[in-house]
Design a protein around this motif. Sequence first.
Motif, PDB file in Angstrom:
ATOM      1  N   UNK A   6       0.961  -1.218   0.060  1.00 34.20           N
ATOM      2  CA  UNK A   6       0.024  -0.061  -0.067  1.00 34.20           C
ATOM      3  C   UNK A   6       0.817   1.313  -0.047  1.00 34.20           C
ATOM      4  N   UNK A   7       0.864   1.971  -0.918  1.00 32.04           N
ATOM      5  CA  UNK A   7       1.558   3.242  -1.236  1.00 32.04           C
ATOM      6  C   UNK A   7       0.383   4.512  -1.315  1.00 32.04           C
ATOM      7  N   UNK A   8       0.679   5.045  -0.118  1.00 30.62           N
ATOM      8  CA  UNK A   8      -0.184   6.302   0.060  1.00 30.62           C
ATOM      9  C   UNK A   8       0.610   7.250   1.065  1.00 30.62           C
ATOM     10  N   UNK A   9       0.459   8.611   0.724  1.00 33.43           N
ATOM     11  CA  UNK A   9       1.373   9.751   1.433  1.00 33.43           C
ATOM     12  C   UNK A   9       0.451  10.115   2.819  1.00 33.43           C
ATOM     13  N   UNK A  10      -0.817  10.014   2.787  1.00 33.51           N
ATOM     14  CA  UNK A  10      -1.500  10.469   3.830  1.00 33.51           C
ATOM     15  C   UNK A  10      -1.535   9.355   4.866  1.00 33.51           C
ATOM     16  N   UNK A  11      -0.768   9.684   6.096  1.00 35.79           N
ATOM     17  CA  UNK A  11      -0.467   8.625   7.242  1.00 35.79           C
ATOM     18  C   UNK A  11      -1.956   8.119   7.643  1.00 35.79           C
ATOM     19  N   UNK A  18      -4.757   0.039   5.919  1.00 34.66           N
ATOM     20  CA  UNK A  18      -3.984  -1.263   6.341  1.00 34.66           C
ATOM     21  C   UNK A  18      -4.746  -2.007   7.347  1.00 34.66           C
ATOM     22  N   UNK A  19      -5.262  -1.297   8.490  1.00 29.23           N
ATOM     23  CA  UNK A  19      -6.061  -1.908   9.834  1.00 29.23           C
ATOM     24  C   UNK A  19      -7.213  -2.785   9.103  1.00 29.23           C
ATOM     25  N   UNK A  20      -7.992  -1.980   8.205  1.00 32.70           N
ATOM     26  CA  UNK A  20      -9.078  -2.703   7.632  1.00 32.70           C
ATOM     27  C   UNK A  20      -8.816  -3.801   6.724  1.00 32.70           C
ATOM     28  N   UNK A  21      -7.829  -3.845   6.172  1.00 33.68           N
ATOM     29  CA  UNK A  21      -7.483  -5.122   5.188  1.00 33.68           C
ATOM     30  C   UNK A  21      -6.873  -6.016   6.103  1.00 33.68           C
ATOM     31  N   UNK A  27      -6.146 -11.577   2.537  1.00 33.43           N
ATOM     32  CA  UNK A  27      -5.410 -10.348   2.116  1.00 33.43           C
ATOM     33  C   UNK A  27      -4.139  -9.929   3.178  1.00 33.43           C
ATOM     34  N   UNK A  28      -2.978  -9.959   2.779  1.00 32.85           N
ATOM     35  CA  UNK A  28      -1.889  -9.643   3.700  1.00 32.85           C
ATOM     36  C   UNK A  28      -1.164  -8.327   3.398  1.00 32.85           C
ATOM     37  N   UNK A  29      -1.370  -7.176   4.082  1.00 29.63           N
ATOM     38  CA  UNK A  29      -0.414  -6.195   3.694  1.00 29.63           C
ATOM     39  C   UNK A  29       1.047  -6.223   3.918  1.00 29.63           C
ATOM     40  N   UNK A  30       1.979  -6.742   3.006  1.00 29.49           N
ATOM     41  CA  UNK A  30       3.338  -6.607   3.387  1.00 29.49           C
ATOM     42  C   UNK A  30       4.238  -5.565   3.557  1.00 29.49           C
ATOM     43  N   UNK A  31       3.742  -4.548   2.996  1.00 28.24           N
ATOM     44  CA  UNK A  31       4.360  -3.213   3.316  1.00 28.24           C
ATOM     45  C   UNK A  31       3.387  -2.219   3.254  1.00 28.24           C
ATOM     46  N   UNK A  32       3.630  -0.912   3.908  1.00 32.00           N
ATOM     47  CA  UNK A  32       2.812   0.253   3.640  1.00 32.00           C
ATOM     48  C   UNK A  32       4.035   1.398   3.636  1.00 32.00           C
ATOM     49  N   UNK A  33       3.832   2.110   2.673  1.00 29.71           N
ATOM     50  CA  UNK A  33       4.924   3.359   2.255  1.00 29.71           C
ATOM     51  C   UNK A  33       4.106   4.544   2.178  1.00 29.71           C
ATOM     52  N   UNK A  34       5.058   5.585   2.249  1.00 30.00           N
ATOM     53  CA  UNK A  34       4.602   6.984   2.217  1.00 30.00           C
ATOM     54  C   UNK A  34       4.994   7.710   0.977  1.00 30.00           C
TER      55      UNK A  34
END
Length: 201
Positions: A6-11, A18-21, A27-34
């Motif tokens: 998940x790439x999204x600049x709004x924290x 990420x929490x909802x997914x 479904x596994x969020x393996x990384x979240x970046x800004x």
Amino acid sequence: MIRVILAEDQQMLRGALTSLLSFESDIQVIAEVADGQKAWEVIQREVPDVCILDIEMPYLTGLELAEKIKVAHLPCKVMIVTTFARPGYLQKAMDCDVNGYLLKDEPIDYLIEAIRKVNNGEKVVSRDLAATLFMKELNPLNEREIAVLELVKEGLTTNEISKKLFLTKGTIRNYLSTSIQKLHVESRQQAVNTASDKGWI
């Protein structure tokens, strides 16, 4: 298990998604970046199943990332999630062969189902955008005019643009003049605004 980046600049939004997914068993969020650069580094390293990308991020936009993924022949599916319903952005996304293009005001259940569909090879476009696909508006600007307007958008002066593009100030003024005429506006700033709104720069 569908491995997602998940790439999204709004924290706040990134954290909420990420929490909802994480409640979904498949479904596994393996990384979240800004930002786009970090996203590209993670995508190359992890090769996720689905990349959920915001359009406007620092360093690399979601569309630039989609193009990089396509050129690198990575097997990742790409979903653009954005607040922008601009025809130009949607057309660029289609040109990059993205698998999904969703507006951020869609219900979370729609996003979750879209992730599953995209992972299975389907294409998903927000219902509100479906009609836009049939209203393709051609960009009247050529590559030089686009390059000049992008630099005006960054705040550069005519003198600075001429040095950066190795063109005379008169040539830069000519490109700006033709851009203004083609876009049916009255100033360089209006030309930038119009081209930005349509997703051409």
